[in-house]
Scaffold this motif. Structure first.
Motif, PDB file in Angstrom:
ATOM      1  N   UNK A 197       0.789  -1.148   0.045  1.00 42.52           N
ATOM      2  CA  UNK A 197      -0.185   0.004   0.105  1.00 42.52           C
ATOM      3  C   UNK A 197       0.788   1.454   0.043  1.00 42.52           C
ATOM      4  N   UNK A 198       1.917   1.172   1.099  1.00 44.10           N
ATOM      5  CA  UNK A 198       2.926   2.395   0.848  1.00 44.10           C
ATOM      6  C   UNK A 198       3.614   2.586  -0.510  1.00 44.10           C
ATOM      7  N   UNK A 199       3.976   1.482  -1.231  1.00 44.91           N
ATOM      8  CA  UNK A 199       4.536   1.571  -2.478  1.00 44.91           C
ATOM      9  C   UNK A 199       3.568   2.197  -3.533  1.00 44.91           C
ATOM     10  N   UNK A 200       2.375   1.699  -3.455  1.00 38.54           N
ATOM     11  CA  UNK A 200       1.390   2.403  -4.395  1.00 38.54           C
ATOM     12  C   UNK A 200       0.940   3.832  -4.171  1.00 38.54           C
ATOM     13  N   UNK A 201       0.863   4.380  -2.705  1.00 33.53           N
ATOM     14  CA  UNK A 201       0.912   5.509  -2.375  1.00 33.53           C
ATOM     15  C   UNK A 201       1.937   6.617  -2.856  1.00 33.53           C
ATOM     16  N   UNK A 202       3.232   5.932  -2.802  1.00 34.65           N
ATOM     17  CA  UNK A 202       4.459   6.726  -3.307  1.00 34.65           C
ATOM     18  C   UNK A 202       4.202   6.979  -4.818  1.00 34.65           C
ATOM     19  N   UNK A 203       3.920   6.007  -5.460  1.00 31.45           N
ATOM     20  CA  UNK A 203       3.986   6.012  -6.815  1.00 31.45           C
ATOM     21  C   UNK A 203       2.650   6.905  -7.331  1.00 31.45           C
TER      22      UNK A 203
END
Length: 255
Positions: free
Chosen positions: A127-133
């Motif tokens: 989820x954090x990776x998706x939010x960063x992207x």
């Protein structure tokens, strides 16, 4: 008839032979009485012996009965002790089994909790990776020809030095189109989805809604920009690669 003789004083006495006869008779009576006494004593002794043997038999029977009773009591006591020991052993085994069961259950729960923790941690990282992207893609698609410096800052923010140089060069090329056409675009995030993950590096597809306006399309053109980003979770979630940056410009002029 025994002979008599005159005694002094005119008394008549028995003759010596009579006296002897009387003495013999007396002796025989004494002997007879003695014999009867001895027989009586022997009989008494025999009676005593008979009673003693009977008493002995009774005592033996009583002793035998007592021995049986004592044996029964001892057997019952031993049986009771054995039962107590068996109960103690059974209780100990039950406690051991319960402790083992609790230990196994605790280990399983710990294992499940650990597995669940790993799953939750992995989900949180995705989820954090998706939010960063998605945050990056939205910022990169939002531009205004009157403030290109801010756009360039968002374009290189959170990227590796190598990628930052590439994006700076791409921005310089795009500015040659943006300025003459008075290009501006507003972006809204749609979604981001992790496509794959390898050694902490996430490949993420991002979708951004872009409304583009320029001198040739003053009313604006609605489009969806698609970005493909690589995010390294092992290096402070830095963006290592990006594709589809041209989509931020929307439709080409004249199309």
């Amino acid at each position: 008839m025994p002979s008599t003789s005159a005694l002094p004083g005119g008394r008549v006495g028995a003759s010596p032979s009579w006296k002897k006869s009387i003495g013999n008779s007396f002796s025989e009576r004494v002997i007879l009485m003695s014999s009867q006494s001895v027989l009586s004593e022997d009989a008494a002794v025999d009676d005593d012996s008979t009673e003693t043997e009977a008493d002995w038999n009774k005592r033996q029977q009583r002793n035998k009965h007592s021995s049986v009773v004592r044996a029964a009591i001892n057997h019952g006591r031993n049986a009771g002790d054995s039962a107590i020991k068996l109960k103690t052993i059974a209780a100990g085994l039950l406690c051991a089994v319960m402790v083992a069961a609790i230990a196994v259950l605790g280990w399983q729960l710990h294992g499940k909790a650990t597995d669940l923790g790993h799953v939750n941690a992995a989900a949180a990282e995705r989820m954090h990776a998706e939010q960063v992207a998605l945050d990056y893609a939205t910022g990169a698609a939002d531009m205004n020809f009157q403030d290109l410096a801010t756009w360039r800052g968002r374009l290189v923010k959170g990227t590796t030095p190598e990628l930052s140089n590439r994006l700076t060069q791409a921005a310089s090329s795009m500015e040659q189109i943006i300025m003459p056409l008075q290009w501006s675009s507003t972006a809204k995030p749609i979604a981001a989805k992790v496509r794959s993950e390898s050694n902490g590096i996430y490949q993420i597809d991002c979708f951004v809604s872009v409304l583009t306006k320029n001198s040739q399309a003053p009313r604006g053109i609605q489009s969806t920009a698609t970005y493909s980003l690589s995010v390294d979770s092992r290096n402070a979630w830095i963006i290592t690669d990006i594709g589809g940056i041209d989509a931020a410009l929307g439709a080409k002029p004249g199309k």
